[in-house]
Design a protein around this motif. Structure first.
Motif, mmCIF file in Angstrom:
data_model
loop_
_atom_site.group_PDB
_atom_site.id
_atom_site.type_symbol
_atom_site.label_atom_id
_atom_site.label_comp_id
_atom_site.label_asym_id
_atom_site.label_seq_id
_atom_site.Cartn_x
_atom_site.Cartn_y
_atom_site.Cartn_z
ATOM 1 N N ARG A 296 0.830 -1.209 0.000
ATOM 2 C CA ARG A 296 0.000 0.000 0.000
ATOM 3 C C ARG A 296 0.870 1.267 0.000
ATOM 4 O O ARG A 296 0.581 2.219 -0.737
ATOM 5 C CB ARG A 296 -0.928 -0.001 1.202
ATOM 6 N N GLU A 297 1.915 1.278 0.830
ATOM 7 C CA GLU A 297 2.808 2.443 0.864
ATOM 8 C C GLU A 297 3.473 2.657 -0.486
ATOM 9 O O GLU A 297 3.640 3.801 -0.927
ATOM 10 C CB GLU A 297 3.854 2.267 1.962
ATOM 11 N N LYS A 298 3.868 1.568 -1.138
ATOM 12 C CA LYS A 298 4.467 1.688 -2.478
ATOM 13 C C LYS A 298 3.471 2.275 -3.468
ATOM 14 O O LYS A 298 3.832 3.153 -4.269
ATOM 15 C CB LYS A 298 4.943 0.319 -2.975
ATOM 16 N N GLU A 299 2.235 1.793 -3.425
ATOM 17 C CA GLU A 299 1.206 2.319 -4.326
ATOM 18 C C GLU A 299 0.998 3.815 -4.102
ATOM 19 O O GLU A 299 0.862 4.578 -5.053
ATOM 20 C CB GLU A 299 -0.099 1.562 -4.127
ATOM 21 N N GLU A 300 0.978 4.226 -2.838
ATOM 22 C CA GLU A 300 0.772 5.641 -2.504
ATOM 23 C C GLU A 300 1.942 6.515 -2.948
ATOM 24 O O GLU A 300 1.760 7.695 -3.222
ATOM 25 C CB GLU A 300 0.584 5.805 -0.997
ATOM 26 N N ARG A 301 3.130 5.925 -3.024
ATOM 27 C CA ARG A 301 4.334 6.691 -3.331
ATOM 28 C C ARG A 301 4.917 6.405 -4.713
ATOM 29 O O ARG A 301 6.011 6.861 -5.034
ATOM 30 C CB ARG A 301 5.395 6.427 -2.263
ATOM 31 N N ALA A 302 4.216 5.678 -5.549
ATOM 32 C CA ALA A 302 4.747 5.315 -6.867
ATOM 33 C C ALA A 302 5.098 6.546 -7.700
ATOM 34 O O ALA A 302 6.183 6.613 -8.290
ATOM 35 C CB ALA A 302 3.759 4.421 -7.610
ATOM 36 N N THR A 303 4.205 7.524 -7.739
ATOM 37 C CA THR A 303 4.480 8.748 -8.491
ATOM 38 C C THR A 303 5.652 9.505 -7.873
ATOM 39 O O THR A 303 6.525 9.999 -8.592
ATOM 40 C CB THR A 303 3.227 9.643 -8.539
ATOM 41 N N ALA A 304 5.687 9.573 -6.547
ATOM 42 C CA ALA A 304 6.780 10.263 -5.862
ATOM 43 C C ALA A 304 8.115 9.611 -6.189
ATOM 44 O O ALA A 304 9.103 10.295 -6.476
ATOM 45 C CB ALA A 304 6.546 10.258 -4.355
ATOM 46 N N PHE A 305 8.164 8.279 -6.162
ATOM 47 C CA PHE A 305 9.407 7.563 -6.452
ATOM 48 C C PHE A 305 9.849 7.813 -7.888
ATOM 49 O O PHE A 305 11.035 8.063 -8.146
ATOM 50 C CB PHE A 305 9.242 6.072 -6.183
ATOM 51 N N ALA A 306 8.926 7.789 -8.826
ATOM 52 C CA ALA A 306 9.272 8.041 -10.227
ATOM 53 C C ALA A 306 9.789 9.465 -10.420
ATOM 54 O O ALA A 306 10.799 9.681 -11.103
ATOM 55 C CB ALA A 306 8.053 7.791 -11.114
ATOM 56 N N GLN A 307 9.139 10.435 -9.797
ATOM 57 C CA GLN A 307 9.585 11.826 -9.918
ATOM 58 C C GLN A 307 10.944 12.024 -9.258
ATOM 59 O O GLN A 307 11.813 12.713 -9.803
ATOM 60 C CB GLN A 307 8.560 12.766 -9.295
ATOM 61 N N LEU A 308 11.142 11.439 -8.085
ATOM 62 C CA LEU A 308 12.421 11.545 -7.385
ATOM 63 C C LEU A 308 13.541 10.961 -8.245
ATOM 64 O O LEU A 308 14.599 11.582 -8.410
ATOM 65 C CB LEU A 308 12.335 10.814 -6.045
ATOM 66 N N THR A 309 13.312 9.794 -8.822
ATOM 67 C CA THR A 309 14.320 9.150 -9.662
ATOM 68 C C THR A 309 14.667 10.027 -10.859
ATOM 69 O O THR A 309 15.847 10.240 -11.160
ATOM 70 C CB THR A 309 13.814 7.772 -10.134
ATOM 71 N N ARG A 310 13.650 10.550 -11.548
ATOM 72 C CA ARG A 310 13.912 11.429 -12.697
ATOM 73 C C ARG A 310 14.684 12.673 -12.277
ATOM 74 O O ARG A 310 15.605 13.108 -12.979
ATOM 75 C CB ARG A 310 12.598 11.827 -13.377
ATOM 76 N N TRP A 311 14.334 13.251 -11.125
ATOM 77 C CA TRP A 311 15.008 14.459 -10.658
ATOM 78 C C TRP A 311 16.481 14.182 -10.384
ATOM 79 O O TRP A 311 17.343 14.944 -10.815
ATOM 80 C CB TRP A 311 14.316 15.005 -9.396
ATOM 81 N N VAL A 312 16.784 13.107 -9.676
ATOM 82 C CA VAL A 312 18.186 12.781 -9.363
ATOM 83 C C VAL A 312 18.977 12.553 -10.649
ATOM 84 O O VAL A 312 20.084 13.075 -10.806
ATOM 85 C CB VAL A 312 18.272 11.543 -8.436
ATOM 86 N N LEU A 313 18.427 11.784 -11.567
ATOM 87 C CA LEU A 313 19.149 11.468 -12.806
ATOM 88 C C LEU A 313 19.291 12.673 -13.736
ATOM 89 O O LEU A 313 20.163 12.680 -14.608
ATOM 90 C CB LEU A 313 18.454 10.314 -13.533
ATOM 91 N N ALA A 314 18.480 13.699 -13.548
ATOM 92 C CA ALA A 314 18.531 14.887 -14.393
ATOM 93 C C ALA A 314 19.483 15.964 -13.873
ATOM 94 O O ALA A 314 19.603 17.026 -14.486
ATOM 95 C CB ALA A 314 17.130 15.478 -14.551
ATOM 96 N N ARG A 315 20.155 15.710 -12.755
ATOM 97 C CA ARG A 315 21.078 16.714 -12.220
ATOM 98 C C ARG A 315 22.231 16.904 -13.207
ATOM 99 O O ARG A 315 22.610 15.987 -13.922
ATOM 100 C CB ARG A 315 21.639 16.306 -10.858
ATOM 101 N N PRO A 316 22.832 18.107 -13.200
ATOM 102 C CA PRO A 316 23.961 18.350 -14.100
ATOM 103 C C PRO A 316 25.148 17.452 -13.747
ATOM 104 O O PRO A 316 25.209 16.914 -12.629
ATOM 105 C CB PRO A 316 24.282 19.833 -13.875
ATOM 106 N N PRO A 317 26.098 17.281 -14.666
ATOM 107 C CA PRO A 317 27.239 16.396 -14.416
ATOM 108 C C PRO A 317 27.990 16.693 -13.121
ATOM 109 O O PRO A 317 28.519 15.783 -12.489
ATOM 110 C CB PRO A 317 28.137 16.608 -15.630
ATOM 111 N N ALA A 318 28.032 17.957 -12.710
ATOM 112 C CA ALA A 318 28.739 18.309 -11.474
ATOM 113 C C ALA A 318 27.925 17.976 -10.230
ATOM 114 O O ALA A 318 28.414 18.087 -9.109
ATOM 115 C CB ALA A 318 29.088 19.790 -11.476
ATOM 116 N N GLY A 319 26.672 17.578 -10.399
ATOM 117 C CA GLY A 319 25.825 17.243 -9.255
ATOM 118 C C GLY A 319 25.219 18.476 -8.622
ATOM 119 O O GLY A 319 25.074 19.508 -9.264
ATOM 120 N N VAL A 320 24.867 18.366 -7.340
ATOM 121 C CA VAL A 320 24.298 19.478 -6.594
ATOM 122 C C VAL A 320 25.131 19.725 -5.344
ATOM 123 O O VAL A 320 25.763 18.823 -4.818
ATOM 124 C CB VAL A 320 22.820 19.213 -6.184
ATOM 125 N N SER A 321 25.136 20.959 -4.905
ATOM 126 C CA SER A 321 25.838 21.331 -3.675
ATOM 127 C C SER A 321 24.808 21.597 -2.586
ATOM 128 O O SER A 321 23.697 22.061 -2.861
ATOM 129 C CB SER A 321 26.686 22.581 -3.901
#
Length: 80
Positions: A25-50
């Motif tokens: 149930r928790e996974k179902e509730e957070r599926a969109t959040a997990f997908a958005q979080l993953t896309r956000w992390v992978l979209a960071r610039p090559p130098a990353g974030v400070s």
């Protein structure tokens, strides 16, 4: 805390490990959040974030505080 900044792939792996610990149930509730979080992390610039970075997903927020967070409180993270 690490000596070298964790790469984006490691950030996704850490988020995946947390997601894997959730109930069905928790996974179902957070599926969109997990997908958005993953896309956000992978979209960071090559130098990353400070630090300081604090992000909550999903966007827009859900009722009841159901979310997944990314926090970089010191140093750098998510470089390529």
């Amino acid at each position: 805390m690490q000596c070298l900044p964790p790469p984006a792939a490691q950030g996704v792996a850490w988020a995946g490990a947390v997601y894997a610990m959730l109930t069905k149930r928790e996974k179902e509730e957070r599926a969109t959040a997990f997908a958005q979080l993953t896309r956000w992390v992978l979209a960071r610039p090559p130098a990353g974030v400070s630090a300081v970075v604090k992000m909550s997903f999903p966007k827009p927020a859900l009722r009841g505080g159901i979310r997944m967070d990314v926090e970089v409180l010191a140093g750098k993270a998510f470089n390529v």
